[in-house]
Write a protein that holds these residues in place. Structure first.
Motif, PDB file in Angstrom:
ATOM      1  N   ARG A 163       0.838  -1.219   0.000  1.00  0.00           N
ATOM      2  CA  ARG A 163       0.000   0.000   0.000  1.00  0.00           C
ATOM      3  C   ARG A 163       0.863   1.256   0.000  1.00  0.00           C
ATOM      4  NH1 ARG A 163      -3.918  -2.672   3.218  1.00  0.00           N
ATOM      5  NH2 ARG A 163      -5.962  -2.570   2.210  1.00  0.00           N
ATOM      6  N   ARG A 164       1.883   1.227   0.815  1.00  0.00           N
ATOM      7  CA  ARG A 164       2.759   2.397   0.909  1.00  0.00           C
ATOM      8  C   ARG A 164       3.512   2.622  -0.409  1.00  0.00           C
ATOM      9  NH1 ARG A 164       7.449   3.396   5.323  1.00  0.00           N
ATOM     10  NH2 ARG A 164       8.399   5.101   4.183  1.00  0.00           N
ATOM     11  N   ALA A 165       3.988   1.547  -1.002  1.00  0.00           N
ATOM     12  CA  ALA A 165       4.699   1.678  -2.286  1.00  0.00           C
ATOM     13  C   ALA A 165       3.763   2.264  -3.342  1.00  0.00           C
ATOM     14  CB  ALA A 165       5.237   0.326  -2.733  1.00  0.00           C
ATOM     15  N   LEU A 166       2.514   1.763  -3.393  1.00  0.00           N
ATOM     16  CA  LEU A 166       1.582   2.271  -4.413  1.00  0.00           C
ATOM     17  C   LEU A 166       1.217   3.721  -4.159  1.00  0.00           C
ATOM     18  CD1 LEU A 166      -0.764  -0.809  -5.016  1.00  0.00           C
ATOM     19  CD2 LEU A 166       1.156  -0.007  -6.399  1.00  0.00           C
ATOM     20  N   ALA A 167       1.149   4.117  -2.882  1.00  0.00           N
ATOM     21  CA  ALA A 167       0.878   5.534  -2.563  1.00  0.00           C
ATOM     22  C   ALA A 167       2.027   6.402  -3.098  1.00  0.00           C
ATOM     23  CB  ALA A 167       0.720   5.714  -1.059  1.00  0.00           C
ATOM     24  N   GLU A 168       3.257   5.897  -2.979  1.00  0.00           N
ATOM     25  CA  GLU A 168       4.401   6.628  -3.519  1.00  0.00           C
ATOM     26  C   GLU A 168       4.353   6.686  -5.056  1.00  0.00           C
ATOM     27  OE1 GLU A 168       5.581   8.685  -1.498  1.00  0.00           O
ATOM     28  OE2 GLU A 168       7.692   8.240  -1.860  1.00  0.00           O
ATOM     29  N   PHE A 169       3.992   5.554  -5.672  1.00  0.00           N
ATOM     30  CA  PHE A 169       3.892   5.526  -7.139  1.00  0.00           C
ATOM     31  C   PHE A 169       2.855   6.575  -7.593  1.00  0.00           C
ATOM     32  CE2 PHE A 169       5.110   0.694  -7.577  1.00  0.00           C
ATOM     33  CZ  PHE A 169       6.321   0.971  -6.967  1.00  0.00           C
ATOM     34  N   PHE A 170       1.727   6.604  -6.882  1.00  0.00           N
ATOM     35  CA  PHE A 170       0.658   7.542  -7.231  1.00  0.00           C
ATOM     36  C   PHE A 170       1.145   8.984  -7.086  1.00  0.00           C
ATOM     37  CE2 PHE A 170      -3.203  10.001  -6.434  1.00  0.00           C
ATOM     38  CZ  PHE A 170      -4.022   9.548  -7.452  1.00  0.00           C
ATOM     39  N   ARG A 171       1.883   9.223  -6.034  1.00  0.00           N
ATOM     40  CA  ARG A 171       2.363  10.592  -5.755  1.00  0.00           C
ATOM     41  C   ARG A 171       3.313  11.100  -6.836  1.00  0.00           C
ATOM     42  NH1 ARG A 171       6.663  12.931  -3.770  1.00  0.00           N
ATOM     43  NH2 ARG A 171       7.805  11.022  -3.249  1.00  0.00           N
ATOM     44  N   VAL A 172       4.234  10.237  -7.278  1.00  0.00           N
ATOM     45  CA  VAL A 172       5.268  10.737  -8.200  1.00  0.00           C
ATOM     46  C   VAL A 172       4.848  10.710  -9.676  1.00  0.00           C
ATOM     47  CG1 VAL A 172       7.147  10.151  -6.606  1.00  0.00           C
ATOM     48  CG2 VAL A 172       6.540   8.535  -8.443  1.00  0.00           C
ATOM     49  N   VAL A 173       3.725  10.024  -9.972  1.00  0.00           N
ATOM     50  CA  VAL A 173       3.231  10.006 -11.361  1.00  0.00           C
ATOM     51  C   VAL A 173       2.236  11.159 -11.529  1.00  0.00           C
ATOM     52  CG1 VAL A 173       1.831   8.694 -13.012  1.00  0.00           C
ATOM     53  CG2 VAL A 173       3.621   7.540 -11.705  1.00  0.00           C
ATOM     54  N   PRO A 175      -0.967  13.411 -12.988  1.00  0.00           N
ATOM     55  CA  PRO A 175      -2.301  13.034 -13.479  1.00  0.00           C
ATOM     56  C   PRO A 175      -2.226  12.745 -14.977  1.00  0.00           C
ATOM     57  CG  PRO A 175      -2.452  14.927 -12.007  1.00  0.00           C
ATOM     58  CD  PRO A 175      -0.973  14.673 -12.226  1.00  0.00           C
ATOM     59  N   GLY A 176      -2.838  11.652 -15.377  1.00  0.00           N
ATOM     60  CA  GLY A 176      -2.766  11.229 -16.788  1.00  0.00           C
ATOM     61  C   GLY A 176      -1.589  10.294 -17.046  1.00  0.00           C
ATOM     62  N   GLY A 177      -0.709  10.153 -16.035  1.00  0.00           N
ATOM     63  CA  GLY A 177       0.466   9.298 -16.191  1.00  0.00           C
ATOM     64  C   GLY A 177       0.109   7.821 -16.125  1.00  0.00           C
ATOM     65  N   ARG A 178       1.028   6.985 -16.652  1.00  0.00           N
ATOM     66  CA  ARG A 178       0.697   5.568 -16.810  1.00  0.00           C
ATOM     67  C   ARG A 178       1.625   4.643 -16.018  1.00  0.00           C
ATOM     68  NH1 ARG A 178      -2.432   4.011 -20.422  1.00  0.00           N
ATOM     69  NH2 ARG A 178      -1.218   2.152 -20.942  1.00  0.00           N
ATOM     70  N   LEU A 179       1.076   3.473 -15.687  1.00  0.00           N
ATOM     71  CA  LEU A 179       1.788   2.494 -14.860  1.00  0.00           C
ATOM     72  C   LEU A 179       1.758   1.133 -15.555  1.00  0.00           C
ATOM     73  CD1 LEU A 179       2.655   2.945 -11.817  1.00  0.00           C
ATOM     74  CD2 LEU A 179       0.650   1.605 -11.227  1.00  0.00           C
ATOM     75  N   HIS A 217      -4.173 -13.538  -6.588  1.00  0.00           N
ATOM     76  CA  HIS A 217      -4.605 -13.052  -7.904  1.00  0.00           C
ATOM     77  C   HIS A 217      -5.721 -12.006  -7.742  1.00  0.00           C
ATOM     78  CE1 HIS A 217      -2.357 -16.553  -8.870  1.00  0.00           C
ATOM     79  NE2 HIS A 217      -3.320 -17.426  -8.644  1.00  0.00           N
ATOM     80  N   GLY A 218      -5.570 -10.888  -8.404  1.00  0.00           N
ATOM     81  CA  GLY A 218      -6.614  -9.852  -8.365  1.00  0.00           C
ATOM     82  C   GLY A 218      -6.391  -8.794  -7.297  1.00  0.00           C
ATOM     83  N   ARG A 219      -5.531  -9.096  -6.319  1.00  0.00           N
ATOM     84  CA  ARG A 219      -5.353  -8.152  -5.206  1.00  0.00           C
ATOM     85  C   ARG A 219      -4.610  -6.886  -5.655  1.00  0.00           C
ATOM     86  NH1 ARG A 219      -7.110  -5.946  -1.100  1.00  0.00           N
ATOM     87  NH2 ARG A 219      -5.831  -5.622   0.712  1.00  0.00           N
ATOM     88  N   LEU A 220      -3.633  -7.033  -6.543  1.00  0.00           N
ATOM     89  CA  LEU A 220      -2.884  -5.861  -7.002  1.00  0.00           C
ATOM     90  C   LEU A 220      -3.837  -4.849  -7.645  1.00  0.00           C
ATOM     91  CD1 LEU A 220      -0.312  -4.268  -7.565  1.00  0.00           C
ATOM     92  CD2 LEU A 220       0.011  -5.630  -9.639  1.00  0.00           C
ATOM     93  N   GLU A 221      -4.756  -5.350  -8.466  1.00  0.00           N
ATOM     94  CA  GLU A 221      -5.710  -4.453  -9.124  1.00  0.00           C
ATOM     95  C   GLU A 221      -6.523  -3.698  -8.065  1.00  0.00           C
ATOM     96  OE1 GLU A 221      -4.634  -7.529 -10.073  1.00  0.00           O
ATOM     97  OE2 GLU A 221      -6.190  -8.309 -11.400  1.00  0.00           O
ATOM     98  N   ALA A 222      -6.973  -4.425  -7.029  1.00  0.00           N
ATOM     99  CA  ALA A 222      -7.774  -3.783  -5.974  1.00  0.00           C
ATOM    100  C   ALA A 222      -6.944  -2.715  -5.255  1.00  0.00           C
ATOM    101  CB  ALA A 222      -8.275  -4.845  -4.991  1.00  0.00           C
ATOM    102  N   LEU A 223      -5.691  -3.026  -4.970  1.00  0.00           N
ATOM    103  CA  LEU A 223      -4.829  -2.063  -4.261  1.00  0.00           C
ATOM    104  C   LEU A 223      -4.533  -0.842  -5.138  1.00  0.00           C
ATOM    105  CD1 LEU A 223      -2.220  -4.303  -2.376  1.00  0.00           C
ATOM    106  CD2 LEU A 223      -4.169  -3.069  -1.417  1.00  0.00           C
ATOM    107  N   LEU A 224      -4.383  -1.080  -6.442  1.00  0.00           N
ATOM    108  CA  LEU A 224      -4.135   0.041  -7.354  1.00  0.00           C
ATOM    109  C   LEU A 224      -5.331   0.997  -7.355  1.00  0.00           C
ATOM    110  CD1 LEU A 224      -2.427  -1.830 -10.336  1.00  0.00           C
ATOM    111  CD2 LEU A 224      -1.469   0.137  -9.124  1.00  0.00           C
ATOM    112  N   GLU A 225      -6.524   0.425  -7.411  1.00  0.00           N
ATOM    113  CA  GLU A 225      -7.741   1.260  -7.414  1.00  0.00           C
ATOM    114  C   GLU A 225      -7.844   2.016  -6.091  1.00  0.00           C
ATOM    115  OE1 GLU A 225     -10.202   1.620  -9.784  1.00  0.00           O
ATOM    116  OE2 GLU A 225      -9.513   0.183 -11.289  1.00  0.00           O
ATOM    117  N   GLU A 226      -7.516   1.312  -5.009  1.00  0.00           N
ATOM    118  CA  GLU A 226      -7.554   1.936  -3.677  1.00  0.00           C
ATOM    119  C   GLU A 226      -6.570   3.109  -3.605  1.00  0.00           C
ATOM    120  OE1 GLU A 226      -6.108   0.193   0.351  1.00  0.00           O
ATOM    121  OE2 GLU A 226      -7.635  -1.158  -0.410  1.00  0.00           O
ATOM    122  N   ALA A 227      -5.434   2.968  -4.283  1.00  0.00           N
ATOM    123  CA  ALA A 227      -4.418   4.029  -4.261  1.00  0.00           C
ATOM    124  C   ALA A 227      -4.812   5.206  -5.143  1.00  0.00           C
ATOM    125  CB  ALA A 227      -3.069   3.464  -4.716  1.00  0.00           C
ATOM    126  N   GLY A 228      -5.853   5.023  -5.991  1.00  0.00           N
ATOM    127  CA  GLY A 228      -6.310   6.130  -6.833  1.00  0.00           C
ATOM    128  C   GLY A 228      -6.110   5.901  -8.323  1.00  0.00           C
TER     129      GLY A 228
END
Ligand code: SAM
Length: 294
Positions: A163-173, A175-179, A217-228
């Motif tokens: 969760r923390r890593a994805l929050a960081e990914f979200f922060r540094v990308v 808006p409109g950026g891709r993962l 399986h499927g959890r990463l997608e859920a965490l990504l959505e949770e991160a924004g």
């Protein structure tokens, strides 16, 4: 690297895993110190490791689908081969970060060598396409919105706090950026035999992959959505990476059998992983997930 619980885990578990002689030797001999699965189409030789890895790297560049000149972060870059392919394939600028200082140093040297073969007398600092830094992807040393995109190549499985890593990914990308994330996920315990569950637990523990244990399986997608992020696609690439795992299982079979015979099977983590994960294919999948920051 800043000292936090995640960096402590990295130092105590991830670094020692990559520093093990067997780990260093295996990756150096077989993969030239790059450390990810290759992409195979039906009929392609499992032994063409370098070519298959380049195909996987090109897949990342294509899935990033960013305009030339975009700036991308490689979170867990290793020795930088992925970054160089992605930069060349997509016309992108790539900043690679990793916690292994010697790998970051090698990434810079390889970039310098690649550049020197094109332009005589160049240094890594003069190569505009790639640069490499020591950092922890749970605490990125970059301003908000610094990047047009970000990818991971089999590095997120080591996260002690996804969760923390994805929050960081979200922060540094921006808006409109891709993962793009090329990562393994696990089969839930309830669907595995006790033996298969044991194998998976042992491999994840010995190879310091708490992230894989935490990501059915499927959890990463859920965490990504949770991160924004908005998840765009998930490609199940398991069949495309299996030929390389089969090759590793063939190479590892005898050393692992001998080590097991003397009660030291766990000492050969990579041979064990190759043999056991090929035998227990029901325990894992290889997914390539794309997402966008809205
Ligand atoms: C399987 S290797 C893949 C390296 C590279 N992506 C490649 O494909 O060759 C995983 C990499 O992730 C890095 N890594 C794991 N956790 C990290 C973290 N918290 N911060 C930065 N790098 C990390 C490791 O040091 C290792 O180099």
């Amino acid at each position: 690297m800043a000292t936090t619980n995640t960096t402590q885990f990295y130092r105590r578990s991830v670094l020692p895993y990559y520093r093990r002689l067997g780990s260093r030797w295996g990756y150096a001999m077989l993969l030239g110190r790059t450390r990810h699965f290759g992409w195979y189409e039906p009929g392609q030789s499992p032994w063409g490791f370098a070519a298959s890895m380049r195909r996987m790297e090109v897949t990342t560049a294509r899935k990033l689908a960013l305009p030339a000149g975009s700036h991308v972060l490689d979170a867990g870059c290793g020795v930088g081969d992925v970054a160089r392919t992605v930069a060349a394939e997509g016309g992108l600028r790539v900043t690679g970060i990793d916690g292994i200082e010697s790998d970051v140093a090698l990434a810079r040297r390889r970039t310098a060598a690649a550049r020197a073969s094109r332009v005589s007398g160049a240094s890594p600092d003069t190569d505009p396409a790639t640069r490499f830094l020591v950092a922890d992807y749970h605490a990125l040393p970059f301003a908000d919105g610094s990047f047009d995109g970000l990818y991971t190549m089999e590095s997120f499985v080591h996260s002690a706090d996804p969760r923390r890593a994805l929050a960081e990914f979200f922060r540094v990308v921006r808006p409109g950026g891709r993962l793009v994330m090329s990562e393994y996920s696990r089969t839930p315990s309830a669907e595995l035999t006790p033996r298969a569950e044991r194998v998976l637990t042992d491999v994840c523990e010995l190879a310091a992959m708490p992230g894989m244990m935490m990501l059915p399986h499927g959890r990463l997608e859920a965490l990504l959505e949770e991160a924004g992020f908005a998840v765009e696609s998930v490609t199940d690439a398991t069949a495309h990476v299996l030929p390389m795992l089969r090759a590793f299982s063939l190479l590892g079979r005898v050393p692992y059998a001998v080590a097991r015979g003397v009660g030291r099977g766990h000492a050969l983590v990579n041979a064990m992983s190759g043999v056991e994960l090929y035998r227990h294919q029901e325990t894992w999948r290889y997914g390539i997930t794309t997402a966008v920051r809205p």
